[in-house]
Design a protein around this motif. Structure first.
Motif, PDB file in Angstrom:
ATOM      1  N   ARG A 155       1.717  45.679  -3.694  1.00  0.00           N
ATOM      2  CA  ARG A 155       1.364  45.057  -2.429  1.00  0.00           C
ATOM      3  C   ARG A 155       0.103  45.671  -1.828  1.00  0.00           C
ATOM      4  O   ARG A 155      -0.208  46.843  -2.072  1.00  0.00           O
ATOM      5  N   LEU A 156      -0.563  44.853  -1.032  1.00  0.00           N
ATOM      6  CA  LEU A 156      -1.630  45.347  -0.172  1.00  0.00           C
ATOM      7  C   LEU A 156      -1.133  45.201   1.258  1.00  0.00           C
ATOM      8  O   LEU A 156      -0.937  44.090   1.741  1.00  0.00           O
ATOM      9  N   ASN A 157      -0.904  46.314   1.913  1.00  0.00           N
ATOM     10  CA  ASN A 157      -0.370  46.314   3.277  1.00  0.00           C
ATOM     11  C   ASN A 157      -1.476  46.590   4.286  1.00  0.00           C
ATOM     12  O   ASN A 157      -2.317  47.474   4.069  1.00  0.00           O
ATOM     13  N   SER A 158      -1.438  45.854   5.382  1.00  0.00           N
ATOM     14  CA  SER A 158      -2.492  45.985   6.395  1.00  0.00           C
ATOM     15  C   SER A 158      -1.893  45.984   7.795  1.00  0.00           C
ATOM     16  O   SER A 158      -0.831  45.402   8.032  1.00  0.00           O
ATOM     17  N   PHE A 159      -2.612  46.616   8.698  1.00  0.00           N
ATOM     18  CA  PHE A 159      -2.310  46.452  10.119  1.00  0.00           C
ATOM     19  C   PHE A 159      -3.623  46.282  10.851  1.00  0.00           C
ATOM     20  O   PHE A 159      -4.551  47.092  10.729  1.00  0.00           O
ATOM     21  N   LEU A 160      -3.706  45.181  11.602  1.00  0.00           N
ATOM     22  CA  LEU A 160      -4.909  44.812  12.336  1.00  0.00           C
ATOM     23  C   LEU A 160      -4.616  44.977  13.819  1.00  0.00           C
ATOM     24  O   LEU A 160      -3.781  44.262  14.378  1.00  0.00           O
ATOM     25  N   ALA A 161      -5.278  45.937  14.456  1.00  0.00           N
ATOM     26  CA  ALA A 161      -4.941  46.306  15.835  1.00  0.00           C
ATOM     27  C   ALA A 161      -6.132  46.157  16.762  1.00  0.00           C
ATOM     28  O   ALA A 161      -7.292  46.129  16.332  1.00  0.00           O
TER      29      ALA A 161
END
Length: 581
Positions: free
Chosen positions: A505-511
């Motif tokens: 997986r490629l996990n991201s968090f955009l804040a």
């Protein structure tokens, strides 16, 4: 009488004759003395010049003047300093000796090669023999030698061998900024990153080709970047810790000013040391923020919701039926841990519903969807000062309904993470799509260049949804008390040769923070993170989100964002979640 007188007048006195002879002899002696003085003066001048040159070379080990016969013979070009937004030096030139030869003055090339090979064990004897036997007037033997090597060669005293000081590039922060600054080659010419851009911006290559490489030949002013080295260090440090904690194969992050588009920090791991850039060619060391393109998964739901609200056909009170999966032939679209009920639009966002997102996109039509993605910049390569940038994988042709449905939740479209951060800045800043930059830029300059892609009302709603997701949704672990963090998670299965891979997986968090008046967007991606002990899944909410929280807690004070406790003004009515069954 007359005869006597005539006879006396024709006789020359011996005394007069003697005086005439003495005068002629004196003239010859004077001329001889003058010639002797001239010869001695010329000889003395030549002798003094040769002696001075020998003394100069003996003391310094350098020739006073060696004429370069081509651009390759020129010393390494001088470059301007690079500094961060606070004036901290990020790249600078230092003077270091390099070893050269004049093969046409070498008496015995084989003997000289053997002697030099003993003093410089990293250069083969055969290579030295080939160069020394070339008969050329000038040739480099080794660029940037160290002091010990210089002393060993100097003691050999080989005629036709000398040293010349050159500019060598030094990066005091080492790996910290490698993917931003880049590095130079042996000629001090930019090979990657902003160093390569500087060559074009300052015309350094053209100057070198014209035979000019000194400081007086160019603009010597420092290149001032938008980067804050303190924030950069904090971002890279937290990415490195996350890679270790979650056993990820890679990590990347960027901090972007939502108003000016200034990139305050950008890091990608693995990286390399620009002082010794041999690892820069490793494919794993690419700049994942600008050079890689990825299917970013559910963070794209933010753009789908913004599209729906901007269309006027959906509001915060709109409801979407997420009770049953969508079926497109053999392809089935369902929800990960779905609620199995009708969801409001805010619930579609905070529960990250694939079904609800796809239904919004399908309701607006594939053409509307494609055009909105193009308006946000996802169809074109994002150009910044960095020469390394990737073209997004965006289908310009007519989309099929199934393609629109999957793109609505971040699959079937691959973009550079920096593009996603720039589009998110537009969601937060009132709807202006500001092109990111690594140079300092004012808000007025940015606004003059930025097209408006969203209304203020849609931007306000997206700020509220971002905050709601951290308060009640999948982004809870990104919370930093006092800074009103908002954001969206993205957990994307990576595509493989036989379809999507469930175990990669490629996990991201955009804040964004603070969401009442956003100043910065922070995006973090973790490549193939593993499940930690006690965690049910390796999802973005469990790894990327807390990593962003740690980054914000460290950089917010550095960026002069003051903490506060009050809630987002006027947010409660819009953020209420009606109980829908």
């Amino acid at each position: 009488m007359n005869s006597v007188s005539d006879s006396g007048a024709g006789v020359i006195s011996p005394r007069i004759k003697q005086l005439a002879l003495q005068g002629a002899r004196k003239k010859r002696l004077d001329k001889g003395r003058i010639r002797l003085v001239v010869v001695m003066t010329v000889f003395f001048a030549v002798f003094t010049s040769i002696t001075g040159r020998l003394v100069y070379m003996a003391v310094t080990g350098k020739p006073r003047a060696i004429v370069a016969r081509s651009a390759d013979d020129l010393p390494a070009m001088s470059r301007p300093d690079v500094v961060d937004r606070n004036g901290v030096i990020l790249a600078t030139d230092v003077r270091k000796p390099s070893l050269f030869a004049q093969p046409n003055r070498i008496i015995d090339a084989n003997e000289a090669a053997d002697l030099l090979a003993d003093a410089l064990p990293d250069i083969s004897t055969s290579e030295l023999r080939s160069k020394l036997a070339s008969g050329k007037g000038f040739i480099w033997l080794k660029r940037g030698i160290n002091e010990a090597e210089q002393q060993r060669v100097h003691r050999l005293g080989i005629p036709g061998i000398g040293f010349r000081e050159e500019n060598r590039r030094v990066y005091p922060s080492g790996r910290t900024l490698s993917h931003v600054i880049g590095h130079v080659g042996i000629e001090n010419i930019g090979a990657a990153g902003l160093e390569k851009w500087i060559d074009a911006d300052r015309g350094l290559i053209a100057l070198r080709e014209a035979g000019l490489s000194g400081e007086r030949d160019r603009d010597n002013s420092a290149v001032e970047l938008s980067i804050d080295l303190r924030a950069q260090h904090a971002l890279r440090d937290e990415l490195a810790e996350a890679m270790k904690l979650y056993a990820a194969v890679g990590a990347s992050g960027v901090i972007l000013d939502v108003t000016t588009g200034e990139i305050v920090a950008l890091a990608s791991l693995p990286d390399y040391d620009p002082n010794d850039p041999k690892d820069s060619i490793d494919l794993n060391a690419l700049n994942r923020i600008t050079t890689g393109t990825y299917e970013l998964g559910s963070i794209f739901k933010a753009f789908t919701v913004a599209m729906a609200l901007e269309s006027g056909r959906f509001t915060m009170a709109s409801q979407l039926d997420a009770r049953a999966p969508l079926q497109f032939g053999s392809q089935r679209i369902g929800d990960f841990h779905g609620k199995g009920r009708v969801l409001t639009l805010p619930e579609v966002f905070i529960y990250s519903s694939n079904i609800g997102s796809a239904k919004m996109a399908l309701a607006l039509g594939v053409d509307h969807h494609r055009e909105f993605m193009q308006k946000l910049g996802f169809a074109d390569r994002l150009r910044t000062e960095l020469p390394e940038s990737a073209k997004p994988q965006f289908r310009r042709r007519q989309w099929k309904p199934v393609e629109s449905a999957t793109i609505a939740f971040g699959h079937g479209i691959a973009v550079a993470p920096l593009q996603a951060a720039a589009a998110t800045a537009a969601l937060m800043n009132g709807g202006y799509l500001v092109r990111p930059t690594f140079r300092k830029r004012s808000a007025e300059e940015a606004r003059a260049l930025a097209p408006r892609v969203l209304s203020q009302a849609t931007s306000d709603a997206m700020r509220q949804l971002f905050r709601l997701n951290v308060e009640k949704g999948s982004g809870k672990r990104a919370e930093v008390e006092g800074f009103l963090v908002g954001g969206k998670t993205g957990t994307a299965d990576k595509p493989g040769p036989h379809g999507y891979q469930k175990n990669k997986r490629l996990n991201s968090f955009l804040a964004a923070f603070p969401t009442d008046k956003p100043r910065y967007v922070v995006l973090v991606t973790l490549d193939e993170p593993q499940r930690t002990p006690g965690a049910g899944e390796a999802t973005a909410g469990l790894n990327a989100a807390p990593t962003v929280g740690k980054v914000i807690s460290r950089v917010a004070p550095l960026l002069q964002v003051a903490p506060r406790i009050e809630r987002l003004a006027g947010s409660q009515p819009a953020l209420a979640l009606p109980a829908v069954r």
